[in-house]
Scaffold this motif. Structure first.
Motif, PDB file in Angstrom:
ATOM      1  N   LEU A  43     108.639  -5.092  81.483  1.00  0.00           N
ATOM      2  CA  LEU A  43     107.591  -4.210  80.960  1.00  0.00           C
ATOM      3  C   LEU A  43     107.499  -2.875  81.682  1.00  0.00           C
ATOM      4  O   LEU A  43     107.065  -1.883  81.089  1.00  0.00           O
ATOM      5  CB  LEU A  43     106.231  -4.917  81.027  1.00  0.00           C
ATOM      6  CG  LEU A  43     106.090  -6.198  80.205  1.00  0.00           C
ATOM      7  CD1 LEU A  43     104.648  -6.692  80.255  1.00  0.00           C
ATOM      8  CD2 LEU A  43     106.512  -5.990  78.769  1.00  0.00           C
ATOM      9  N   VAL A  44     107.834  -2.836  82.956  1.00  0.00           N
ATOM     10  CA  VAL A  44     107.695  -1.582  83.713  1.00  0.00           C
ATOM     11  C   VAL A  44     108.872  -1.427  84.667  1.00  0.00           C
ATOM     12  O   VAL A  44     109.539  -2.397  85.018  1.00  0.00           O
ATOM     13  CB  VAL A  44     106.388  -1.531  84.529  1.00  0.00           C
ATOM     14  CG1 VAL A  44     105.169  -1.502  83.634  1.00  0.00           C
ATOM     15  CG2 VAL A  44     106.317  -2.693  85.502  1.00  0.00           C
ATOM     16  N   TYR A 179     104.833   3.891  88.315  1.00  0.00           N
ATOM     17  CA  TYR A 179     105.302   2.926  87.337  1.00  0.00           C
ATOM     18  C   TYR A 179     105.620   3.659  86.038  1.00  0.00           C
ATOM     19  O   TYR A 179     104.878   4.533  85.606  1.00  0.00           O
ATOM     20  CB  TYR A 179     104.250   1.857  87.070  1.00  0.00           C
ATOM     21  CG  TYR A 179     104.074   0.890  88.202  1.00  0.00           C
ATOM     22  CD1 TYR A 179     105.030  -0.095  88.435  1.00  0.00           C
ATOM     23  CD2 TYR A 179     102.976   0.960  89.049  1.00  0.00           C
ATOM     24  CE1 TYR A 179     104.886  -0.987  89.488  1.00  0.00           C
ATOM     25  CE2 TYR A 179     102.826   0.069  90.100  1.00  0.00           C
ATOM     26  CZ  TYR A 179     103.779  -0.899  90.310  1.00  0.00           C
ATOM     27  OH  TYR A 179     103.636  -1.770  91.346  1.00  0.00           O
ATOM     28  N   ASP A 181     107.238   3.028  81.900  1.00  0.00           N
ATOM     29  CA  ASP A 181     107.540   2.027  80.884  1.00  0.00           C
ATOM     30  C   ASP A 181     109.023   1.677  80.925  1.00  0.00           C
ATOM     31  O   ASP A 181     109.878   2.560  80.966  1.00  0.00           O
ATOM     32  CB  ASP A 181     107.194   2.550  79.488  1.00  0.00           C
ATOM     33  CG  ASP A 181     105.692   2.791  79.333  1.00  0.00           C
ATOM     34  OD1 ASP A 181     104.928   2.307  80.185  1.00  0.00           O
ATOM     35  OD2 ASP A 181     105.309   3.479  78.374  1.00  0.00           O
ATOM     36  N   ARG A 185     108.216   0.339  73.277  1.00  0.00           N
ATOM     37  CA  ARG A 185     106.963  -0.202  72.738  1.00  0.00           C
ATOM     38  C   ARG A 185     107.217  -1.343  71.747  1.00  0.00           C
ATOM     39  O   ARG A 185     106.470  -2.330  71.724  1.00  0.00           O
ATOM     40  CB  ARG A 185     106.185   0.934  72.057  1.00  0.00           C
ATOM     41  CG  ARG A 185     104.794   0.525  71.602  1.00  0.00           C
ATOM     42  CD  ARG A 185     104.071   1.687  70.940  1.00  0.00           C
ATOM     43  NE  ARG A 185     102.741   1.296  70.542  1.00  0.00           N
ATOM     44  CZ  ARG A 185     101.671   1.327  71.343  1.00  0.00           C
ATOM     45  NH1 ARG A 185     101.801   1.718  72.589  1.00  0.00           N
ATOM     46  NH2 ARG A 185     100.484   0.952  70.915  1.00  0.00           N
ATOM     47  N   ALA A 209     100.903  -4.210  87.138  1.00  0.00           N
ATOM     48  CA  ALA A 209     101.343  -3.206  86.172  1.00  0.00           C
ATOM     49  C   ALA A 209     101.857  -3.864  84.892  1.00  0.00           C
ATOM     50  O   ALA A 209     101.703  -3.320  83.796  1.00  0.00           O
ATOM     51  CB  ALA A 209     102.424  -2.320  86.787  1.00  0.00           C
ATOM     52  N   GLN A 210     102.454  -5.037  85.019  1.00  0.00           N
ATOM     53  CA  GLN A 210     102.926  -5.766  83.839  1.00  0.00           C
ATOM     54  C   GLN A 210     101.753  -6.170  82.950  1.00  0.00           C
ATOM     55  O   GLN A 210     101.819  -6.061  81.724  1.00  0.00           O
ATOM     56  CB  GLN A 210     103.704  -7.007  84.272  1.00  0.00           C
ATOM     57  CG  GLN A 210     104.968  -6.720  85.044  1.00  0.00           C
ATOM     58  CD  GLN A 210     105.495  -7.947  85.758  1.00  0.00           C
ATOM     59  OE1 GLN A 210     104.966  -9.055  85.592  1.00  0.00           O
ATOM     60  NE2 GLN A 210     106.531  -7.777  86.572  1.00  0.00           N
ATOM     61  N   LYS A 212      98.791  -4.748  82.758  1.00  0.00           N
ATOM     62  CA  LYS A 212      98.217  -3.548  82.140  1.00  0.00           C
ATOM     63  C   LYS A 212      99.076  -3.065  80.976  1.00  0.00           C
ATOM     64  O   LYS A 212      98.560  -2.683  79.919  1.00  0.00           O
ATOM     65  CB  LYS A 212      98.061  -2.442  83.169  1.00  0.00           C
ATOM     66  CG  LYS A 212      97.391  -1.172  82.636  1.00  0.00           C
ATOM     67  CD  LYS A 212      97.192  -0.155  83.730  1.00  0.00           C
ATOM     68  CE  LYS A 212      96.423   1.067  83.214  1.00  0.00           C
ATOM     69  NZ  LYS A 212      97.080   1.738  82.078  1.00  0.00           N
ATOM     70  N   ARG A 213     100.385  -3.048  81.163  1.00  0.00           N
ATOM     71  CA  ARG A 213     101.292  -2.589  80.100  1.00  0.00           C
ATOM     72  C   ARG A 213     101.162  -3.454  78.850  1.00  0.00           C
ATOM     73  O   ARG A 213     101.061  -2.947  77.730  1.00  0.00           O
ATOM     74  CB  ARG A 213     102.724  -2.616  80.639  1.00  0.00           C
ATOM     75  CG  ARG A 213     103.814  -2.412  79.592  1.00  0.00           C
ATOM     76  CD  ARG A 213     103.973  -0.984  79.191  1.00  0.00           C
ATOM     77  NE  ARG A 213     105.226  -0.808  78.469  1.00  0.00           N
ATOM     78  CZ  ARG A 213     105.388  -0.018  77.425  1.00  0.00           C
ATOM     79  NH1 ARG A 213     104.385   0.690  76.974  1.00  0.00           N
ATOM     80  NH2 ARG A 213     106.545   0.102  76.830  1.00  0.00           N
ATOM     81  N   ASP A 216      97.742  -2.761  77.244  1.00  0.00           N
ATOM     82  CA  ASP A 216      97.666  -1.428  76.636  1.00  0.00           C
ATOM     83  C   ASP A 216      98.380  -1.393  75.289  1.00  0.00           C
ATOM     84  O   ASP A 216      97.864  -0.831  74.314  1.00  0.00           O
ATOM     85  CB  ASP A 216      98.286  -0.384  77.569  1.00  0.00           C
ATOM     86  CG  ASP A 216      97.390  -0.041  78.750  1.00  0.00           C
ATOM     87  OD1 ASP A 216      96.215  -0.453  78.744  1.00  0.00           O
ATOM     88  OD2 ASP A 216      97.871   0.641  79.677  1.00  0.00           O
TER      89      ASP A 216
END
Length: 277
Positions: A43-44, A179, A181, A185, A209-210, A212-213, A216
């Motif tokens: 994811l990041v 971080y 992407d 998407r 961060a994973q 959150k990604r 989001d």
């Protein structure tokens, strides 16, 4: 349970999503050897901050002895600072300055990064969280001290910096990495849809961060509530308390987390132990 003592295929029949990026193949091999089928979706990614001038300026102040303490929130951050010092030709001065300040660490990863430089930490957070760092520093006299804070990505951590200033310290932050992407998407949307359709049995998060990604992207396609509901129906694995705290912020319960050592192998052992129980 030692890693090499695991016998059979304790994860047989499980389909586990792995949002990990840097050590994706390593983590996938660990769980696949134990019988799991993996859904890989990094994811990041982690990159040097584009604001290298700010890092150079911070290194200049740090190497000149401007700081009394340094709070290291991540091992990644220290390694990035060390690499930046190497590029700037001031690595020896950086290590010397690092040896001379009081070093406060959050969790085992910055401790390991210090060890790679031949150094030890001076204070360990009560828990590997911002609250844990604050709890540890409440017992210290910070009035008049200059405290360097190596930030977690671009997160300003106003809770920690606000506490330090309230205690009379001057704060000097540095954010050596960001971080970005990793998956496009569409790949993340497919993962979100797979979660909602019930195509997975577990998901293992190794960084906040994973989380959150994923949330989001799910929010952007109107599926965040459905993804939260889906996550609460399957086994959610967190590598440590920082990741667990972020999941809880989204009302996602954490089913599995190592008790002490917050790395990938202990995370997988904790999952195996949970299934055995």
């Amino acid at each position: 349970m030692a890693d090499e003592t695991v016998e059979g295929e304790p994860l047989a029949g499980l389909r586990i999503a792995l949002p990990e990026t840097r050590q994706l193949d390593v983590l996938a091999q660990i769980v696949e050897r134990r019988g799991a089928e993996t859904w890989r979706c990094p994811l990041v990614s982690i990159l040097d901050t584009p604001d290298q001038e700010a890092v150079r300026a911070w290194l200049g102040r740090f190497n000149a002895g401007a700081m009394d303490d340094l709070i290291l929130l991540t091992g990644e951050g220290l390694r990035r600072l060390s690499a930046a010092a190497e590029r700037e030709g001031c690595h020896e001065a950086f290590v010397t300055a690092l040896a001379g300040v009081r070093k406060i660490t959050r969790g085992p990863k910055p401790v390991n990064a210090l060890r790679e430089l031949g150094l030890k930490n001076d204070l360990t957070a009560d828990e590997a969280t911002t609250d844990g760092v604050i709890a540890t520093l409440r017992e210290q006299d910070l009035d008049g001290r200059t405290v360097g804070v190596q930030l977690y990505g671009e997160e300003p951590n106003e809770k920690l910096t606000g506490f330090l200033r309230q205690e009379g310290a001057e704060v000097d932050t540095v954010a050596p990495y960001v971080y970005a992407d990793e998956s496009n998407r569409e790949q993340v949307e497919v993962l979100a849809q797979g979660l909602v359709r019930g195509e997975l049995d577990a998901i293992a998060f190794t960084s906040q961060a994973q989380v959150k990604r994923l949330m989001d992207v799910a929010k952007g396609i109107g599926m965040q509530s459905a993804v939260v509901e889906a996550l609460n129906r399957l086994l959610v694995v967190a590598v440590g308390p920082i990741v667990a705290d972020r999941l809880v912020q989204y009302s996602v319960g954490v089913d599995v987390m190592p008790e002490e050592s917050w790395f990938m192998k202990p995370m997988v052992r904790a999952l195996i132990e949970r299934l055995a129980a």
